[in-house]
Design an enzyme around this catalytic site. Structure first.
Site, short mmCIF file in Angstrom:
data_model
loop_
_atom_site.label_atom_id
_atom_site.label_comp_id
_atom_site.label_asym_id
_atom_site.label_seq_id
_atom_site.Cartn_x
_atom_site.Cartn_y
_atom_site.Cartn_z
N GLY A 26 0.80 -1.22 0.00
CA GLY A 26 0.00 0.00 0.00
C GLY A 26 0.84 1.27 0.00
N ARG A 30 7.08 2.23 1.83
CA ARG A 30 7.39 0.85 2.18
C ARG A 30 8.02 0.14 0.98
NH1 ARG A 30 5.92 -2.88 6.14
NH2 ARG A 30 6.20 -1.12 7.52
N ARG A 49 2.53 10.82 -8.93
CA ARG A 49 1.70 10.86 -7.72
C ARG A 49 2.40 10.28 -6.49
NH1 ARG A 49 -4.26 11.35 -8.82
NH2 ARG A 49 -4.32 12.02 -10.97
N MET A 185 -8.37 -4.22 2.04
CA MET A 185 -9.16 -3.35 1.16
C MET A 185 -8.78 -3.44 -0.33
SD MET A 185 -9.55 -0.03 3.65
CE MET A 185 -10.99 0.55 2.80
N ASP A 209 -4.21 -6.23 13.19
CA ASP A 209 -5.28 -5.91 14.14
C ASP A 209 -6.11 -7.17 14.36
OD1 ASP A 209 -4.80 -2.96 13.67
OD2 ASP A 209 -5.49 -3.55 11.69
N1 HPA Z 1 -9.75 -2.95 8.06
C1 HPA Z 1 -9.42 -2.81 6.78
N2 HPA Z 1 -8.16 -2.92 6.35
C2 HPA Z 1 -7.21 -3.22 7.25
C3 HPA Z 1 -7.50 -3.38 8.60
C4 HPA Z 1 -8.84 -3.25 9.02
O1 HPA Z 1 -9.15 -3.38 10.21
N3 HPA Z 1 -6.32 -3.65 9.25
C5 HPA Z 1 -5.37 -3.65 8.30
N4 HPA Z 1 -5.88 -3.39 7.09
#
Ligand code: HPA
Length: 237
Positions: A26, A30, A49, A185, A209
């Site tokens: 992303g 990185r 960009r 995502m 997470d």
């Molecule tokens: N939601 C969406 N994308 C993510 C999350 C999340 O909690 N953690 C890392 N990427």
């Protein structure tokens, strides 16, 4: 669409500047970190960009690494241009994800076998029904082999590609009840573009997470799991 159409709208590289395998993440900084740490002789091929991309060598293989931004539309644009204008064969996305399964631990690696989504991205291809986006089996098989050889913790399974990061409804937890292991995502868009282009893709995520237990990885946990994920991505590239 081919080498005559490059540079493309969002990538300023010449046709031969980009390797046939691209590792994407992303954050463009990185991507720079990966190029600096893991590649030799790396050369910057894109700054449009600020979406930095580099090509270099990893153990005798020519590999590119590039940022893809956040969300399906962003990875959709970059992966489309890489597959269709630069004739890239395979894209391996490395990223983080939130666990929807109680069994996934912080730092675990997930190889996204398939990607559910409530995004309407696939609709643009004009199907009368929903397409089921899946990873390339060869890349998935190689990732499993490399992880086993190195003794890395990993799971293989379904991922949910959300359009909304701040899910105020808690609706996304429902995907966990259907065995979907984590939320991120981008993968559904990447897998759909790979399928539409006759190319290969795989997402490798580490759990940053734990949304069921409401636990979040420390900086050290993020660092060590990132190193394992990069080893897998580079070995299968
Ligand atoms: N939601 C969406 N994308 C993510 C999350 C999340 O909690 N953690 C890392 N990427």
């Amino acid at each position: 669409m081919s080498k005559n159409d490059v540079p493309s709208a969002h990538i300023s590289a010449q046709y031969d500047d980009i390797a046939k395998t691209v590792i994407m993440c992303g954050d463009p900084l990185r991507a720079k970190f990966i190029a600096d740490k893991y590649l030799t002789d790396s050369v910057l091929f894109n700054e449009v960009r600020g979406m930095l991309g580099f090509t270099g060598m990893y153990r005798g293989k020519r590999v590119s690494v590039m940022g893809h931004g956040m969300g399906i539309p962003s990875i959709g644009i970059y992966s489309y241009e890489l597959f269709n204008f630069y004739d890239v064969d395979q894209i391996v996305r490395v990223g983080t994800a939130g666990a929807l399964s109680a069994e996934m631990q912080l730092g675990d690696m997930l190889f996204a076998q398939a990607a559910c989504t409530d995004s309407d991205y696939g609709h643009q291809y004009g199907f009368p029904a929903r397409f089921a986006p899946i990873a390339d089996f060869g890349l998935l098989e190689s990732a499993v082999r490399v992880a086993r050889e190195n003794g890395f913790q990993f799971q293989v399974g379904n991922i949910y590609s959300a359009d909304v990061f701040y899910d105020e409804s808690d609706k996304q937890m429902k995907w966990g009840k259907f065995g979907v292991k984590a939320v991120e995502m981008e993968s559904a868009g990447l897998y759909i573009n790979a399928a539409a282009s006759g190319k290969k893709a795989l997402t490798i995520c580490t759990i940053s997470d734990q949304l069921v237990h409401r636990k979040y990885a420390s900086a050290e946990e993020r660092r060590s799991s990132f190193t394992n994920m990069m080893k897998v991505a580079l070995e299968i590239a």
